[in-house]
Each structure stands twice: as structure tokens, then as C-alpha cells.
Design an enzyme around this catalytic site. Structure first.
Site, short mmCIF file in Angstrom:
data_model
loop_
_atom_site.label_atom_id
_atom_site.label_comp_id
_atom_site.label_asym_id
_atom_site.label_seq_id
_atom_site.Cartn_x
_atom_site.Cartn_y
_atom_site.Cartn_z
N GLU A 3 -10.24 -11.14 -6.47
CA GLU A 3 -8.87 -10.98 -5.94
C GLU A 3 -8.44 -12.19 -5.12
O GLU A 3 -7.40 -12.16 -4.47
CB GLU A 3 -8.74 -9.68 -5.14
CG GLU A 3 -9.76 -9.51 -4.05
CD GLU A 3 -9.61 -8.18 -3.29
OE1 GLU A 3 -8.59 -7.50 -3.44
OE2 GLU A 3 -10.53 -7.85 -2.53
N HIS A 18 0.80 -1.22 0.00
CA HIS A 18 0.00 0.00 0.00
C HIS A 18 0.84 1.27 0.00
O HIS A 18 0.43 2.29 -0.54
CB HIS A 18 -1.02 -0.03 1.14
CG HIS A 18 -2.16 -0.92 0.80
ND1 HIS A 18 -2.25 -2.21 1.24
CD2 HIS A 18 -3.21 -0.73 -0.03
CE1 HIS A 18 -3.32 -2.77 0.72
NE2 HIS A 18 -3.93 -1.89 -0.05
N ASN A 36 -3.37 -7.24 -7.19
CA ASN A 36 -2.41 -7.20 -6.07
C ASN A 36 -2.63 -8.38 -5.15
O ASN A 36 -1.69 -9.08 -4.77
CB ASN A 36 -2.59 -5.91 -5.26
CG ASN A 36 -2.56 -4.67 -6.13
OD1 ASN A 36 -2.00 -4.71 -7.21
ND2 ASN A 36 -3.16 -3.59 -5.67
N ASP A 37 -3.88 -8.59 -4.77
CA ASP A 37 -4.16 -9.73 -3.89
C ASP A 37 -4.22 -11.03 -4.66
O ASP A 37 -3.80 -12.07 -4.16
CB ASP A 37 -5.47 -9.50 -3.13
CG ASP A 37 -5.25 -8.60 -1.92
OD1 ASP A 37 -4.26 -8.82 -1.20
OD2 ASP A 37 -6.03 -7.66 -1.72
N CYS A 84 -8.35 -3.41 -11.38
CA CYS A 84 -8.05 -2.24 -10.55
C CYS A 84 -6.81 -2.46 -9.70
O CYS A 84 -6.45 -1.62 -8.89
CB CYS A 84 -9.25 -1.86 -9.68
SG CYS A 84 -9.67 -3.13 -8.49
N ARG A 103 -15.72 0.78 -3.35
CA ARG A 103 -15.55 -0.52 -2.70
C ARG A 103 -15.88 -0.40 -1.22
O ARG A 103 -15.45 0.54 -0.55
CB ARG A 103 -14.09 -0.98 -2.87
CG ARG A 103 -13.83 -2.29 -2.14
CD ARG A 103 -12.43 -2.78 -2.42
NE ARG A 103 -11.43 -2.05 -1.66
CZ ARG A 103 -10.12 -2.27 -1.77
NH1 ARG A 103 -9.68 -3.17 -2.63
NH2 ARG A 103 -9.27 -1.58 -1.05
#
Ligand code: PEP
Ligand code: MG
Length: 542
Positions: free
Chosen positions: A433, A192, A456-457, A504, A335
């Protein structure tokens, strides 16, 4: 001082040179809770000395601000200095110390009581002073334990921030314009801290490892976020070299300006929507200037992390409405809360977990805490009146969770209807994700209006590689065949169900990955706003 070179991952491009700033970690943990009867006098003396040091330091900061023309901010520090020397606070601490509490614990406890009194005041200005009290008493406690008291509250000069790691709650609290660049020991491109740096448009080098400890005494640091290196106390030539890099970057940005407001279309005519990822409503105007055609991901958790208590339904409504209004009729995907993992929520008691990334995260937490989830859903329904708002749920692993979340949305809708509060319908989508969501994409697609792939995840869960672990760099790319297979499967399910599918995660803004994603069937890319013009250029040249 001898220059030290740090090498890591270039997590956010650009170059910067500035004074070094090392933040202190959160609330100090008192080393001793109690003292012996024979120590009382000496401990009281130590307390008075610590108060003097802290008050003096704060007054110096106020003076500095005043000299540089920041009268309003100086006033805040004057208040902090007064607070440090407040006689009522002192007598509360002294009484506790006489009852054999250590001064470092006593000042925190007395500060908390004092803060609660402020917080209960009706006057909004006075009740907001509770945080000032906590801030000051934490500094006194840290001083008593011989620790540095320079948290981000002490960051008043634009600086290069050096830290072992920076949690989202840290970066969210950095005063605007005060961070020139980040250098962290831990982290990867999808941590992050890297995401925040890219949104803020500042260079970052992450994952420099233990070498960081040799750099913490530096006065100045030069950072090259494109190459992934930093140099402490650079000589004149190095500074000149970094200034050149910075200028080259500005020129490249200027050349990309022509792409900001084009509609991106591939050579064979496929239209790819390029949107922005936002962490707060205040980023909306900037994102539009970069050419955002909508918001592909609004991370609502930052709204919750910038403060010590929870935002009310009305405060959330204001923030969501502001983004939706700023984007006119353009789609804005918001989200729901995604805390857990590396994102703690200050206003909620989170139990320690051995594997937080595999723990009580995202939709799991929301479904278990309707008191937190329901006001958010109500605020979203209400804000939808002002534009094209869509909601999506994070960390979903099965259709049952989606159904439960939609059920909660139905309840929120029914409540608003009963109360006669204005709201509008919203489309609901799912973040893909987790490998489970990708594998079950066909089931999820049957009940979703859209998909948004969180690479990312998805990468960290598919490759079993912590997204923030600097030793696992080779396992942090979305171009691994297993990840691409899951993206393909997701896109196929979306096509079958005739719903749009976006990305995203950070892969969406990576020029070398964009062609791959589009070939797999992705129709929307959402990224840190400064990456938008380049992404549009890449798409237009396909
Ligand atoms: C993702 O996982 O790709 C994502 C966009 O969500 P976050 O980075 O906030 O976890
Ligand atoms: Mg995620």
C-alpha cells in the site's frame, strides 16, 4: 423549512429518508480553567442548574425508550440521570469550585476521579460503570459551556447522521441499527467513513463541503448514496422518489442473489477468489451470507477503537477465534494494528503529528511498541488453532520491517511454547500500500507467503493526494497509469515468487476496475461484503 440540496460523492449506494442527527465532538475542552473568588456563588448556582437540565434530558430519553418498549435501555438512562444528581459528585465539584476551579473543568476532573473509583471495583458490572460516569460528567460540562451534548450516546432513533467528518472511532461507536445513512462535508470513496457505510450496507454521501453547514438544522434528510446527493426536509414527492430508488436497489440486490454463492471464474477459466473485508468479528456471519469465500482483510484496529482502554490478549484471542471459526477452513487474513493516519487509538497516547498519514502508522507504530504488538501476535498464533488464519502487516516500505515483524512473531511463538500454551503456525503476508513496497515487491515476495494490495493508500501515496480530501476527487482513482504500473509490478513479483496476490482496497469491489485488476494478474478480490455478489457477476462475465 426550505429544502437544501447537497451534492457530493456517492460513497455507498442506496437511498434512505429519516430524521437528521448531528453528533457532538468527543470530550469537551473547558473554556476556562479558573474563576475569581467573587464568582463562586454564581458558578455554583450555574453548576446546579446544568445538573438539573442534564438529568431532566436524560430522564426524558429514558421515558421515551420505556414508551417504545425498550425497558433495558431505559434502565441505563435511569442510572445516568441518578448519576448526574449524585450528591457525592456534587460535593466534589462544589469543593473544587470553592477552590476557584471553573465548574466546567471541575465536573470533568471530579468525574474522572469518580470514574477511576468505579473502574477499580472488582465487580465487573460496577467497574464497567466508569464510562457511564464520564459520559454524564461530559454532558454536564458541555451544558455549562452552552454546547450541544448530543454525542452518539444520544442516538436512539434510526437517523441520518450529518457531520463534518466521521472518524473510524466515531462510526465504531454508533449503536447498531441507529444509522440510516451518512452525509459528511469531508471524505472520498476510500475514506474510512465510506468503507464503514458500505460494510454496514447503508447509503452515504461524502464530500458535500461547506454546504453541510446550511443543513445542520434540518429535521429530515433524504439521501441518495448512488447518485451522491441529499435533500433536507424533503417534500412528499421527493420522499416518494427516494423510496422508489430504495426499492429499485432492493430489486437489483435480489437479482444479484443468484451470484452470492457461485465460484467466480473468468471466461478463460481463471478462478478468482472473492472475499470480505471485516471490521469486527460480529460481521462474519453476514459476510458468509453475502457469499464471502474467506476474509481478505480483517481490520483489527476497530476492535481497539470501540473502547477507551486496550483489549487484552485474551479478548483479542476471542475475537480472532470467532472469525476463524465462523469461516471454517476458509482463509482468514488478519491485519495487525493499523492506527495512525486518520485512525486514533483511545488507549494510547499519540503525539500530535503535522502529517499523520505520513507519520507513525501501521507497522511503524507496532514495531516501536512491543507491549501493544506482542499480545496481538500471541493472540493470533493462539487463534490459528481454530482454522485457516494468516497474518499481514500494514504500511510496510522495506523488507527489513517485514523481517522485524516476523522476528517479533518468532518471539511470541517461543514464549507460547515455553508457557505450554496451544498455538498453530500462520502464514505471513504483506500489504502493498506504499509505492516503496510495490517497487521493492521482488524483495518482499522472497519473504512473504502472499501479497494484498491496499489500493486506498497506494493511490494516495502514489498521487500525493489525501484519500479524504473532497477537493482531490480526480486524483483518487486506482485507474491512474502510475498506480496501475505499481500494481503490475507487484503482480509480476508475485508470479515470479509463486505467491498469490489479492486486492483488499476499495478498488476490488468497483465493477469497472475489476477487469483491469484481473488482467494485471490479481487472483483474489476482497471487499465490503454487500459488494460480493456484484463482483462475482462481473468476474463471471469476463
Ligand atoms: C488500503 O489502504 O487499501 C487498505 C485496505 O487499508 P485501509 O483502508 O484500512 O487503510
Ligand atoms: Mg491502508
Amino acid at each position: 423549512m426550505t429544502p437544501v440540496k447537497l451534492s457530493g460523492v456517492g460513497a455507498s449506494e442506496g437511498a434512505a429518508v429519516g430524521p437528521a442527527f448531528v453528533p457532538r465532538a468527543g470530550v469537551p475542552e473547558p473554556e476556562r480553567k479558573g474563576i475569581d473568588a467573587g464568582e463562586v456563588e454564581a458558578e455554583l448556582e450555574r453548576f446546579r442548574e446544568a445538573v438539573g437540565v442534564v438529568a431532566g434530558r436524560i430522564s426524558e430519553t429514558a421515558e421515551g425508550l420505556r414508551e417504545s418498549g425498550n425497558e433495558d435501555e431505559a434502565g441505563i438512562f435511569d442510572f445516568h440521570a441518578e448519576m448526574a444528581e449524585d450528591p457525592e459528585l456534587a460535593s466534589a465539584v462544589e469543593e473544587r469550585v470553592k477552590n476557584l476551579e471553573s465548574p466546567e473543568a471541575a465536573v470533568l476532573a471530579a468525574g474522572e476521579e469518580y470514574a477511576a473509583e468505579f473502574a477499580a471495583m472488582e465487580d465487573e458490572y460496577l467497574s464497567a460503570r466508569a464510562d457511564d460516569v464520564r459520559d454524564v460528567t461530559r454532558q454536564i460540562s458541555a451544558e455549562l459551556m452552552g454546547r450541544s451534548a448530543s454525542g452518539f450516546e444520544a442516538l436512539h432513533t434510526p437517523s441520518v447522521v450529518l457531520a463534518r467528518s466521521l472518524a473510524p472511532s466515531d462510526t465504531a461507536r454508533i449503536p447498531k441499527g441507529m444509522a440510516l445513512a451518512f452525509v459528511t462535508a469531508e471524505g472520498s470513496r476510500t475514506s474510512h467513513v465510506s468503507i464503514m457505510a458500505r460494510s454496514m450496507g447503508i447509503p452515504a454521501v461524502v464530500g458535500v463541503g461547506d454546504a453541510l453547514s446550511g443543513a445542520l438544522d434540518a429535521e429530515t434528510v433524504a439521501v441518495d448514496g448512488t447518485e451522491g446527493s441529499a435533500i433536507t426536509d424533503p417534500d412528499r414527492e421527493t420522499v416518494a422518489r427516494f423510496e422508489k430508488i430504495s426499492q429499485a436497489m432492493a430489486e437489483e440486490r435480489a437479482a444479484l442473489d443468484a451470484y452470492r454463492h457461485v465460484e467466480a471464474r473468468t471466461g478463460d477459466g481463471r478462478r478468482i477468489e472473492v472475499a470480505a473485508n471485516l471490521g469486527s468479528a460480529s460481521e462474519a456471519e453476514d459476510a458468509l451470507k453475502w457469499g464471502a469465500e474467506g476474509v481478505g482483510l480483517f481490520r483489527t484496529e476497530f476492535l481497539f477503537m470501540q473502547r477507551d482502554d486496550l483489549p487484552s490478549e485474551d479478548e483479542q484471542y476471542d475475537a480472532y477465534s470467532a472469525v476463524v471459526r465462523a469461516f471454517g477452513g476458509k482463509p482468514v487474513i488478519i491485519r495487525t494494528l493499523d492506527v495512525g493516519g486518520d485512525k486514533d487509538l483511545p488507549g494510547v497516547d499519540q503525539i500530535h503529528e503535522d502529517n499523520p498519514f505520513l507519520g507513525w502508522r501501521g507497522i511503524r507504530m507496532s514495531l516501536d511498541t512491543p507491549d501493544l504488538f506482542k499480545p496481538q501476535l500471541r493472540a493470533l498464533l493462539r487463534a490459528a488453532v481454530h482454522g485457516n488464519l494468516k497474518v499481514m502487516f500494514p504500511m510496510v516500505v522495506e523488507a527489513g520491517e517485514l523481517r522485524a515483524a516476523k522476528g517479533m512473531l518468532d518471539e511470541a511463538r517461543a514464549e507460547l511454547e515455553r508457557e505450554g500454551v496451544e498455538f498453530a503456525e500462520i502464514e505471513t503476508g504483506v500489504m502493498i500500500e506504499t509505492p516503496a513496497a510495490a517497487v521493492c515487491a521482488a524483495d518482499l515476495a522472497a519473504e512473504s507467503a502472499f501479497f494484498s494490495i491496499g489500493t486506498n493508500d497506494l493511490v494516495q501515496y502514489t498521487l500525493a493526494a489525501d484519500r479524504g480530501n473532497e477537493r482531490l476527487r480526480r486524483l483518487q482513482g486506482a485507474d491512474h497509469p502510475a498506480v496501475l504500473a505499481l500494481i503490475r509490478q507487484t503482480c509480476e513479483a508475485a508470479v515470479e515468487a509463486d505467491i498469490p496476490v489479492g486486492v483488499c482496497g476499495e478498488a476490488a469491489g468497483e465493477p469497472q476496475l475489476i477487469p483491469l485488476l484481473i488482467n494485471l494478474g490479481v487472483t483474489e478480490l476482497s471487499m465490503s461484503a454487500p459488494s460480493i455478489p456484484r463482483a462475482k457477476k462481473v468476474v463471471s462475465e469476463l
